[in-house]
Design an enzyme around this catalytic site. Sequence first.
Site, PDB file in Angstrom:
ATOM      1  N   CYS A 178      32.063 -48.601  34.116  1.00  0.00           N
ATOM      2  CA  CYS A 178      31.152 -47.759  34.903  1.00  0.00           C
ATOM      3  C   CYS A 178      31.589 -46.290  34.832  1.00  0.00           C
ATOM      4  O   CYS A 178      31.572 -45.702  33.771  1.00  0.00           O
ATOM      5  CB  CYS A 178      31.053 -48.291  36.337  1.00  0.00           C
ATOM      6  SG  CYS A 178      29.658 -47.608  37.252  1.00  0.00           S
ATOM      7  N   HIS A 186      28.986 -53.528  35.299  1.00  0.00           N
ATOM      8  CA  HIS A 186      30.159 -54.101  35.965  1.00  0.00           C
ATOM      9  C   HIS A 186      30.352 -55.540  35.478  1.00  0.00           C
ATOM     10  O   HIS A 186      29.690 -56.449  35.973  1.00  0.00           O
ATOM     11  CB  HIS A 186      29.972 -54.090  37.480  1.00  0.00           C
ATOM     12  CG  HIS A 186      30.057 -52.736  38.074  1.00  0.00           C
ATOM     13  ND1 HIS A 186      31.251 -52.156  38.429  1.00  0.00           N
ATOM     14  CD2 HIS A 186      29.099 -51.825  38.354  1.00  0.00           C
ATOM     15  CE1 HIS A 186      31.022 -50.940  38.912  1.00  0.00           C
ATOM     16  NE2 HIS A 186      29.729 -50.721  38.873  1.00  0.00           N
ATOM     17  N   GLU A 219      32.714 -57.497  36.125  1.00  0.00           N
ATOM     18  CA  GLU A 219      33.257 -58.305  37.222  1.00  0.00           C
ATOM     19  C   GLU A 219      32.174 -58.782  38.185  1.00  0.00           C
ATOM     20  O   GLU A 219      32.406 -59.660  39.012  1.00  0.00           O
ATOM     21  CB  GLU A 219      34.358 -57.529  37.962  1.00  0.00           C
ATOM     22  CG  GLU A 219      33.889 -56.441  38.906  1.00  0.00           C
ATOM     23  CD  GLU A 219      33.473 -55.136  38.244  1.00  0.00           C
ATOM     24  OE1 GLU A 219      33.203 -54.179  38.987  1.00  0.00           O
ATOM     25  OE2 GLU A 219      33.406 -55.060  37.001  1.00  0.00           O
TER      26      GLU A 219
END
Length: 194
Positions: free
Chosen positions: A77, A175, A177
């Site tokens: 990001c 992202h 994650e």
Amino acid sequence: MKIVIINYGAGNIQSIKFAFERLGYEAVLSQDEAEIKTADKIIFPGVGEASSAMRMLRKSRLDTLIPQLTQPVLGICLGMQLMCHSSEEGNTTGLGIFDVDVVKFSNKVKVPQIGWNEITNLKTGLFKGVTEKDHIYLVHSFYAPLSKETIATSEYELPYSAALAKDNFYGVQFHPEKSSLVGEKILMNFLSIK
């Protein structure tokens, strides 16, 4: 394998750490130069505003360390955006790893772009096993235009770089994650990069 998440005060570092734990790996949070240099893989996260994040990097002298790293580095990001030449956000000079300038989406679309989006034009081993038009999770108002270093594309108002790569440096606008199984696959692929 030693995984270091650079902890410079700008990032959702705990969620990244937990993502690696779900994959069976322990990641260390650090801004210590010696520890970062001895890592096998480095994650450069970032959430927040570009100019203040660069100030924190300069304060800890990580702005000179990161471009010199020789092991695989993954910017996430804002981390990816800071690896670019510059950003319109706060009129910020970046680390200059990727030869592209980050710009803001126009006022014709709602910003930030929040949510799931398709990822296409996948290149390099970072996307091994990821299917064209799989979905990834994004939250951003600024983007890296398409360039010779683009290795994945997404679209919001116009096509932009969802991921960049140059030498041992990789960056993803999304992202991983928070991108479910697709994100986990991308993180595992990063760990397998030599």
